[in-house]
Design a protein around this motif. Structure first.
Motif, mmCIF file in Angstrom:
data_model
loop_
_atom_site.group_PDB
_atom_site.id
_atom_site.type_symbol
_atom_site.label_atom_id
_atom_site.label_comp_id
_atom_site.label_asym_id
_atom_site.label_seq_id
_atom_site.Cartn_x
_atom_site.Cartn_y
_atom_site.Cartn_z
ATOM 1 N N ARG A 33 52.094 57.015 -45.678
ATOM 2 C CA ARG A 33 52.617 55.997 -46.939
ATOM 3 C C ARG A 33 53.968 55.708 -47.152
ATOM 4 O O ARG A 33 54.237 54.709 -47.343
ATOM 5 C CB ARG A 33 51.957 56.921 -48.216
ATOM 6 N N TYR A 34 54.828 56.580 -46.777
ATOM 7 C CA TYR A 34 56.373 56.376 -47.073
ATOM 8 C C TYR A 34 56.748 55.504 -45.839
ATOM 9 O O TYR A 34 57.539 54.418 -46.128
ATOM 10 C CB TYR A 34 57.108 57.439 -47.187
ATOM 11 N N ARG A 35 56.467 55.802 -44.747
ATOM 12 C CA ARG A 35 56.744 55.048 -43.610
ATOM 13 C C ARG A 35 56.341 53.609 -43.468
ATOM 14 O O ARG A 35 56.916 52.898 -43.248
ATOM 15 C CB ARG A 35 56.331 55.800 -42.156
ATOM 16 N N GLY A 36 54.960 53.480 -43.857
ATOM 17 C CA GLY A 36 54.650 52.057 -44.150
ATOM 18 C C GLY A 36 54.967 51.435 -45.356
ATOM 19 O O GLY A 36 54.577 50.169 -45.384
ATOM 20 N N GLU A 37 55.660 52.057 -46.272
ATOM 21 C CA GLU A 37 55.914 51.389 -47.476
ATOM 22 C C GLU A 37 54.776 50.665 -48.253
ATOM 23 O O GLU A 37 54.819 49.667 -48.516
ATOM 24 C CB GLU A 37 57.085 50.548 -47.220
ATOM 25 N N LYS A 38 53.608 51.588 -48.168
ATOM 26 C CA LYS A 38 52.300 51.236 -48.717
ATOM 27 C C LYS A 38 52.410 50.701 -50.115
ATOM 28 O O LYS A 38 52.731 51.540 -50.929
ATOM 29 C CB LYS A 38 51.299 52.211 -48.566
ATOM 30 N N LEU A 39 51.871 49.614 -50.396
ATOM 31 C CA LEU A 39 51.878 49.061 -51.802
ATOM 32 C C LEU A 39 50.299 48.964 -52.186
ATOM 33 O O LEU A 39 50.121 47.583 -52.020
ATOM 34 C CB LEU A 39 52.921 47.897 -52.078
ATOM 35 N N ASP A 40 49.539 49.732 -52.572
ATOM 36 C CA ASP A 40 48.176 49.433 -52.692
ATOM 37 C C ASP A 40 47.703 49.775 -54.147
ATOM 38 O O ASP A 40 46.540 49.954 -54.463
ATOM 39 C CB ASP A 40 47.320 50.205 -51.843
ATOM 40 N N GLY A 41 48.626 49.897 -54.983
ATOM 41 C CA GLY A 41 48.350 50.068 -56.349
ATOM 42 C C GLY A 41 48.188 51.573 -57.001
ATOM 43 O O GLY A 41 48.357 51.705 -57.988
ATOM 44 N N ALA A 42 48.366 52.495 -55.801
ATOM 45 C CA ALA A 42 48.114 53.897 -56.107
ATOM 46 C C ALA A 42 49.734 54.462 -55.929
ATOM 47 O O ALA A 42 50.342 53.834 -55.006
ATOM 48 C CB ALA A 42 47.285 54.427 -55.022
ATOM 49 N N LEU A 160 62.927 51.938 -55.211
ATOM 50 C CA LEU A 160 62.559 50.367 -55.161
ATOM 51 C C LEU A 160 61.481 50.252 -54.456
ATOM 52 O O LEU A 160 60.759 49.257 -54.641
ATOM 53 C CB LEU A 160 63.943 49.797 -54.630
ATOM 54 N N SER A 161 61.350 50.917 -53.114
ATOM 55 C CA SER A 161 60.149 50.537 -52.152
ATOM 56 C C SER A 161 58.874 50.947 -52.664
ATOM 57 O O SER A 161 57.890 50.332 -52.128
ATOM 58 C CB SER A 161 60.330 51.455 -50.902
ATOM 59 N N GLU A 162 58.844 51.404 -53.673
ATOM 60 C CA GLU A 162 57.383 51.686 -54.236
ATOM 61 C C GLU A 162 57.103 50.872 -55.536
ATOM 62 O O GLU A 162 55.884 50.737 -56.178
ATOM 63 C CB GLU A 162 57.388 53.102 -55.025
ATOM 64 N N LEU A 163 57.843 49.709 -55.684
ATOM 65 C CA LEU A 163 57.789 48.757 -56.673
ATOM 66 C C LEU A 163 57.395 47.374 -56.163
ATOM 67 O O LEU A 163 58.017 47.072 -55.051
ATOM 68 C CB LEU A 163 58.982 48.505 -57.642
ATOM 69 N N PRO A 164 56.520 46.722 -56.718
ATOM 70 C CA PRO A 164 56.364 45.281 -56.157
ATOM 71 C C PRO A 164 57.564 44.332 -55.838
ATOM 72 O O PRO A 164 58.609 44.710 -57.027
ATOM 73 C CB PRO A 164 55.524 44.570 -57.274
ATOM 74 N N ALA A 165 57.984 43.665 -54.989
ATOM 75 C CA ALA A 165 59.107 43.007 -54.775
ATOM 76 C C ALA A 165 59.631 42.421 -55.714
ATOM 77 O O ALA A 165 60.847 42.198 -56.181
ATOM 78 C CB ALA A 165 58.913 41.965 -53.532
ATOM 79 N N ALA A 166 58.536 41.554 -56.803
ATOM 80 C CA ALA A 166 58.847 40.803 -57.733
ATOM 81 C C ALA A 166 59.500 41.517 -58.927
ATOM 82 O O ALA A 166 60.399 41.015 -59.897
ATOM 83 C CB ALA A 166 57.743 40.071 -58.392
#
Ligand SMILES: C[S@@+](CC[C@H](N)C(=O)[O-])C[C@H]1O[C@@H](n2cnc3c(N)ncnc32)[C@H](O)[C@@H]1O
Length: 320
Positions: A33-42, A160-166
């Motif tokens: 998840r960290y490597r893929g910088e997954k942002l799926d809401g979880a 920062l990587s865990e937050l939506p870019a906006a």
């Protein structure tokens, strides 16, 4: 770099009784998840097993990176001592431990963390901390940080990587408003982590911040893609860490990038070393980010006298 003994012991206790197979699976999922910088809401640290896998396999590395960034910050600002801390996305309290180690006068800390699973472990570990007043707060910082006084040190490590870019730019602006003295942001040492740091740097300079480290200037960053600015710290792996990652080597190199921005200027620096120095017979090759905003490859030899001697003692990430 080693984590403090009290923290090491508290982590060992936290990991007692976890089945190795479960820990391995959780560590593998987390790493993916960290490597893929997954942002799926979880949240990545959404349950107890993921939280304990973080303690075993990530905390030692993020601690080493944060502590190294603090060392460089403190060198530029020997007059600064953090008495109060606001840490955002605190996880298990990694910044709290590193800040208390760097500035033993740290007396109060407020830690904001969305995941109850990792917050629980952070609170348990922090029972052994030397910091007198610690407040843990549940909250989603993508929706704002709220009132927080003006702590000396505000930090945002590996978040920062865990937050939506906006949401990232506004958060950096909000944190700067809350910062009494210095804001420290740490990110993974990947091209994407560096880009996030660059964008925070641009915003903070526009708001009048003094960049303490790593940059020895406030000019546009001279590093150009596909290159990227980052540093590394060697981290000892505990036995359980090795087993959880199925790794043979008793250490790993954590790559990271950071930015320390302050309301007050720091000591000037001539240059920062941006890559491992290459040492040959009677010479040393350095990649430098210089105070005039340029990137320079410089070779020093015995003829350079004291500068050569100093350079031989310096490492990647340090000031020349
Ligand atoms: C990679 S961990 C870093 C933890 C710690 N700062 C460290 O460096 O070891 C990122 C942390 O940010 C938290 N986080 C992510 N998004 C958040 C949000 N919107 N609000 C609050 N915390 C959040 C996660 O739950 C996680 O604990």
């Amino acid at each position: 770099m080693e984590i403090p003994l009290l923290l090491r012991q508290a982590i060992d206790q936290a990991l007692e009784g976890v089945a190795l197979g479960d820990l391995r699976r959780a560590a593998a999922t987390l790493s993916e998840r960290y490597r893929g910088e997954k942002l799926d809401g979880a949240l990545h640290l959404s349950d107890d097993l993921a939280a304990r896998a973080y303690l075993a396999t990530r905390l030692p590395a993020t601690y080493a990176a944060i502590r190294a960034a603090m060392t460089e910050l403190a060198e530029r600002r020997p007059d600064f001592s953090a008495h109060s801390l606001l840490d955002i996305g605190a996880g298990p309290g990694t910044v709290l431990w590193a800040a208390a180690d760097c500035w033993p006068g740290l007396a109060t800390a407020r830690l904001i963390e969305a995941s109850s699973a990792i917050r629980k472990w952070g609170e348990i570990l922090a029972r052994d901390s030397t910091v007198a007043e610690i407040v843990w707060q549940a909250g989603d910082i993508a929706e704002g940080v709220g009132e927080a006084g003006r702590p000396d040190l505000v930090s945002l490590a590996y978040v920062l990587s865990e937050l939506p870019a906006a949401a990232r730019g506004r958060l950096v602006d909000d944190l700067w408003v809350l910062t009494g003295d210095t804001l420290l942001i740490v990110e993974p040492g990947t091209p994407r982590g560096w880009e996030r740091i660059l964008s925070a740097r641009t915003r903070l300079i526009a708001q009048g911040a003094h960049i303490l480290a790593p940059c020895p200037h406030a000019a546009p960053c001279p590093v150009a893609a596909p290159d990227w600015c980052h540093f590394a710290r060697r981290v000892a792996r505990s036995r359980l860490h090795r087993l959880a990652k199925d790794a043979d080597v008793p250490w790993e190199d954590e790559k990271f990038i950071y930015l320390a921005a302050s309301r007050r200027p720091g000591l000037a620096a001539e240059a920062r070393i941006l890559a491992p120095p290459r040492v040959g017979k009677g010479r040393i090759d350095l990649k430098l980010c210089c105070a005039d905003g340029t990137l320079q490859d410089r070779t020093l030899s015995k003829r350079d006298g004291a500068t050569f001697k100093t350079a031989r003692r310096r490492d990647w990430g340090e000031i020349l």
